[in-house]
Scaffold this active site. Sequence first.
Site, PDB file in Angstrom:
ATOM      1  N   HIS A 129      68.767  10.438  16.974  1.00 37.04           N
ATOM      2  CA  HIS A 129      68.627   9.209  16.186  1.00 37.04           C
ATOM      3  C   HIS A 129      67.350   8.520  16.673  1.00 37.04           C
ATOM      4  CE1 HIS A 129      72.961   8.989  14.815  1.00 37.04           C
ATOM      5  NE2 HIS A 129      73.129   9.736  15.895  1.00 37.04           N
ATOM      6  N   ASN A 146      73.812  11.937  20.686  1.00 38.66           N
ATOM      7  CA  ASN A 146      75.207  11.904  21.116  1.00 38.66           C
ATOM      8  C   ASN A 146      75.677  13.333  21.353  1.00 38.66           C
ATOM      9  OD1 ASN A 146      75.390   9.074  20.834  1.00 38.66           O
ATOM     10  ND2 ASN A 146      75.733   9.284  18.636  1.00 38.66           N
ATOM     11  N   HIS A 170      71.145  16.354  16.730  1.00 40.53           N
ATOM     12  CA  HIS A 170      70.236  15.440  16.033  1.00 40.53           C
ATOM     13  C   HIS A 170      69.857  14.320  16.976  1.00 40.53           C
ATOM     14  CE1 HIS A 170      74.443  14.419  15.239  1.00 40.53           C
ATOM     15  NE2 HIS A 170      74.081  13.144  15.301  1.00 40.53           N
ATOM     16  N   HIS A 217      70.519  26.085  13.916  1.00 38.53           N
ATOM     17  CA  HIS A 217      71.749  25.381  14.289  1.00 38.53           C
ATOM     18  C   HIS A 217      72.049  25.506  15.781  1.00 38.53           C
ATOM     19  CE1 HIS A 217      75.786  23.669  13.602  1.00 38.53           C
ATOM     20  NE2 HIS A 217      76.109  24.444  14.630  1.00 38.53           N
TER      21      HIS A 217
HETATM   22  P1  AMP Z   1      76.523  11.225  15.330  1.00 36.75           P
HETATM   23  O1  AMP Z   1      77.674  10.261  15.412  1.00 36.75           O
HETATM   24  O2  AMP Z   1      75.552  11.067  16.462  1.00 36.75           O
HETATM   25  O3  AMP Z   1      76.992  12.651  15.156  1.00 36.75           O
HETATM   26  O4  AMP Z   1      75.709  10.798  14.060  1.00 36.75           O
HETATM   27  C1  AMP Z   1      75.850  11.360  12.799  1.00 36.75           C
HETATM   28  C2  AMP Z   1      74.987  10.546  11.866  1.00 36.75           C
HETATM   29  O5  AMP Z   1      74.775  11.311  10.690  1.00 36.75           O
HETATM   30  C3  AMP Z   1      75.602   9.217  11.432  1.00 36.75           C
HETATM   31  O6  AMP Z   1      74.723   8.156  11.784  1.00 36.75           O
HETATM   32  C4  AMP Z   1      75.742   9.367   9.911  1.00 36.75           C
HETATM   33  O7  AMP Z   1      75.468   8.171   9.224  1.00 36.75           O
HETATM   34  C5  AMP Z   1      74.708  10.428   9.605  1.00 36.75           C
HETATM   35  N1  AMP Z   1      74.942  11.242   8.418  1.00 36.75           N
HETATM   36  C6  AMP Z   1      76.067  11.940   8.120  1.00 36.75           C
HETATM   37  N2  AMP Z   1      75.887  12.625   6.963  1.00 36.75           N
HETATM   38  C7  AMP Z   1      74.624  12.374   6.563  1.00 36.75           C
HETATM   39  C8  AMP Z   1      73.837  12.794   5.444  1.00 36.75           C
HETATM   40  N3  AMP Z   1      74.319  13.631   4.513  1.00 36.75           N
HETATM   41  N4  AMP Z   1      72.577  12.324   5.328  1.00 36.75           N
HETATM   42  C9  AMP Z   1      72.082  11.483   6.259  1.00 36.75           C
HETATM   43  N5  AMP Z   1      72.767  11.063   7.337  1.00 36.75           N
HETATM   44  C10 AMP Z   1      74.021  11.487   7.487  1.00 36.75           C
END
Ligand code: AMP
Length: 120
Positions: free
Chosen positions: A99, A84, A97, A46
């Site tokens: 994307h 982000n 993470h 984490h």
């Molecule tokens: P961010 O706005 O960059 O923090 O992106 C978070 C991303 O996580 C978003 O695109 C969500 O759709 C995705 N997300 C949230 N929960 C989950 C989950 N349990 N499994 C897969 N994607 C998720």
Amino acid sequence: MSNCIFCKIVSGDIPSDKVLENDKFIAFHDLNPKAPVHILVIPKEHFQSFHEIPAETMKNMTPFIQEVAIKMGVEKSGYRLITNIGENGGQEVGHIHFHLFGGTKLKWEHLTDSDPKNLF
Ligand code: AMP
């Protein structure tokens, strides 16, 4: 136990649609895809955001992300990586993470409501 949803994906407490995994990283499909290919790549350890991740972890993450792109078949057609960071960066999940978007010609639109030319 951690309240972080991506830590729960790492531990298996929350299910995910995994694409690739090794001892340090996991790649899985985003729940709300914004492109035909929309994968999230995370370190199992984490860290809040890119701003906290050690360079050594990033170094190891690079070939893993490249492997994800190959697995998704977008390495030749091209793809986009976005991470982000914090409030202004639009980060919603506080576990770093990347994307990975692809599978179509991606748009590159305005990122703010204000005209960037007027900001300086
Ligand atoms: P961010 O706005 O960059 O923090 O992106 C978070 C991303 O996580 C978003 O695109 C969500 O759709 C995705 N997300 C949230 N929960 C989950 C989950 N349990 N499994 C897969 N994607 C998720």
